[in-house]
Write a protein that holds these residues in place. Structure first.
Motif, mmCIF file in Angstrom:
data_model
loop_
_atom_site.group_PDB
_atom_site.id
_atom_site.type_symbol
_atom_site.label_atom_id
_atom_site.label_comp_id
_atom_site.label_asym_id
_atom_site.label_seq_id
_atom_site.Cartn_x
_atom_site.Cartn_y
_atom_site.Cartn_z
ATOM 1 N N SER A 1 1.183 -1.219 0.098
ATOM 2 C CA SER A 1 -0.175 0.196 0.138
ATOM 3 C C SER A 1 0.838 1.549 0.226
ATOM 4 O O SER A 1 0.431 1.972 -0.544
ATOM 5 C CB SER A 1 -0.857 -0.264 1.296
ATOM 6 O OG SER A 1 0.336 -0.120 3.087
ATOM 7 N N HIS B 1 0.225 6.728 0.612
ATOM 8 C CA HIS B 1 -0.329 5.158 0.706
ATOM 9 C C HIS B 1 -1.364 5.576 0.245
ATOM 10 O O HIS B 1 -2.743 6.410 -0.491
ATOM 11 C CB HIS B 1 -1.183 5.681 2.430
ATOM 12 C CG HIS B 1 0.606 5.599 3.484
ATOM 13 N ND1 HIS B 1 0.636 4.542 3.955
ATOM 14 C CD2 HIS B 1 1.286 6.431 3.729
ATOM 15 C CE1 HIS B 1 1.318 4.731 4.710
ATOM 16 N NE2 HIS B 1 1.854 5.949 4.867
ATOM 17 N N SER C 1 -5.106 3.017 -0.700
ATOM 18 C CA SER C 1 -6.147 2.191 0.064
ATOM 19 C C SER C 1 -6.274 1.166 -0.175
ATOM 20 O O SER C 1 -6.035 0.725 -1.955
ATOM 21 C CB SER C 1 -8.092 3.143 0.333
ATOM 22 O OG SER C 1 -8.452 4.014 -1.302
ATOM 23 N N SER C 2 -6.984 -0.042 0.296
ATOM 24 C CA SER C 2 -6.966 -0.615 0.268
ATOM 25 C C SER C 2 -7.729 -1.420 -1.052
ATOM 26 O O SER C 2 -7.769 -2.164 -1.814
ATOM 27 C CB SER C 2 -7.259 -2.289 1.076
ATOM 28 O OG SER C 2 -8.778 -0.875 2.003
ATOM 29 N N GLN D 1 -8.083 6.071 -2.925
ATOM 30 C CA GLN D 1 -7.907 6.552 -2.242
ATOM 31 C C GLN D 1 -6.387 6.768 -2.263
ATOM 32 O O GLN D 1 -5.458 5.838 -2.799
ATOM 33 C CB GLN D 1 -8.356 7.168 -1.388
ATOM 34 C CG GLN D 1 -9.719 7.820 -0.963
ATOM 35 C CD GLN D 1 -11.279 7.028 -0.983
ATOM 36 O OE1 GLN D 1 -10.986 5.789 -0.765
ATOM 37 N NE2 GLN D 1 -11.574 7.382 -1.673
ATOM 38 N N TYR E 1 -3.645 8.871 0.119
ATOM 39 C CA TYR E 1 -3.250 9.754 1.112
ATOM 40 C C TYR E 1 -1.832 10.321 0.885
ATOM 41 O O TYR E 1 -1.186 9.224 1.179
ATOM 42 C CB TYR E 1 -3.244 9.014 2.871
ATOM 43 C CG TYR E 1 -4.437 8.064 2.546
ATOM 44 C CD1 TYR E 1 -5.949 8.686 3.134
ATOM 45 C CD2 TYR E 1 -4.929 6.724 1.838
ATOM 46 C CE1 TYR E 1 -7.344 8.356 2.940
ATOM 47 C CE2 TYR E 1 -6.610 5.990 2.417
ATOM 48 C CZ TYR E 1 -7.544 6.740 2.897
ATOM 49 O OH TYR E 1 -8.844 6.226 2.618
ATOM 50 N N VAL F 1 -6.222 13.503 1.328
ATOM 51 C CA VAL F 1 -6.782 12.548 0.696
ATOM 52 C C VAL F 1 -7.139 12.978 -0.764
ATOM 53 O O VAL F 1 -7.292 13.661 -0.874
ATOM 54 C CB VAL F 1 -7.328 12.388 0.876
ATOM 55 C CG1 VAL F 1 -8.859 10.856 0.197
ATOM 56 C CG2 VAL F 1 -7.462 11.985 2.892
#
Length: 197
Positions: free
Chosen positions: A160, A174, A176-177, A181, A183, A192
């Motif tokens: 990630s 990062h 998102s899973s 998104q 981050y 975001v």
């Protein structure tokens, strides 16, 4: 037996292609038209709510002590003593949240290259309404005009984490899973970005 091996091999190939596809961000674009807006709105709302609560408590305590309703002059004296921000200053602070906007767009152009676009907007009328003097407004606009509009860089993806400029000045984003998104951190501001492509 042979059929079982073929099915197992097919499953392994499908799984590995999914894992590899997950690591490749090529063609994805993430953006946010104003990374500061939600943070500024939230901070502004918190200040307003906290101050309103403290002001009400101070007025209630003074009214209880006096045994009557306070006059406007007495309320003003409490505001000054307790150093409450005036309604006018709160309105100016709220106007500042509309004065500056910073949009960020990140485009992953290949498996290792990306471009980050920045769009900083300054609303002169909002700055003026917030009480920012003419010379300072001009200085803000001048500094914004000198900012780069885009910046190319390399990146490496590790799960990630997306490590930008790993060999120069590493910065970490990062994903998102669900991949919708992205981050990050700009100075000390968390932001975001939402996937648009």
């Amino acid at each position: 037996m042979i059929m079982r091996k073929i099915l197992l091999l097919t499953a392994v190939v499908a799984w590995s292609s999914l894992v590899l596809a997950q690591d490749d961000l090529t063609g994805r674009i993430y953006s946010n038209s104003n990374i500061f807006q939600s943070i500024l709105n939230e901070a502004s709302q918190d200040i307003v709510e906290q101050q309103a609560k403290k002001r009400s408590e101070a007025y209630a305590a003074a009214e209880k002590k006096a045994g009557r309703k306070l006059t406007a002059a007495e309320k003003a004296a409490i505001d000054k003593e307790k150093k409450f921000v005036s309604e006018e200053d709160l309105a100016k602070a709220k106007m500042m949240t509309k004065a500056l906007a910073m949009g960020i767009k990140v485009e992953f152009v290949s498996a290792s290259n990306m471009v980050m676009y920045m769009n900083v907007q300054v609303d002169d009328a909002a700055l003026k309404a917030a009480g920012v003097p003419w010379l300072k407004r001009k200085a803000i606009k001048a500094s914004v005009s000198l900012m780069p509009k885009s910046q190319e860089g390399k990146y490496i993806r590790k799960g990630s984490l997306v490590i930008v400029d790993p060999d120069d000045e590493p910065d970490t984003l990062h994903v998102s899973s669900d991949g919708k998104q992205l981050y990050g951190l700009y100075e000390k501001t968390k932001f975001v970005l939402t996937r648009t492509r």
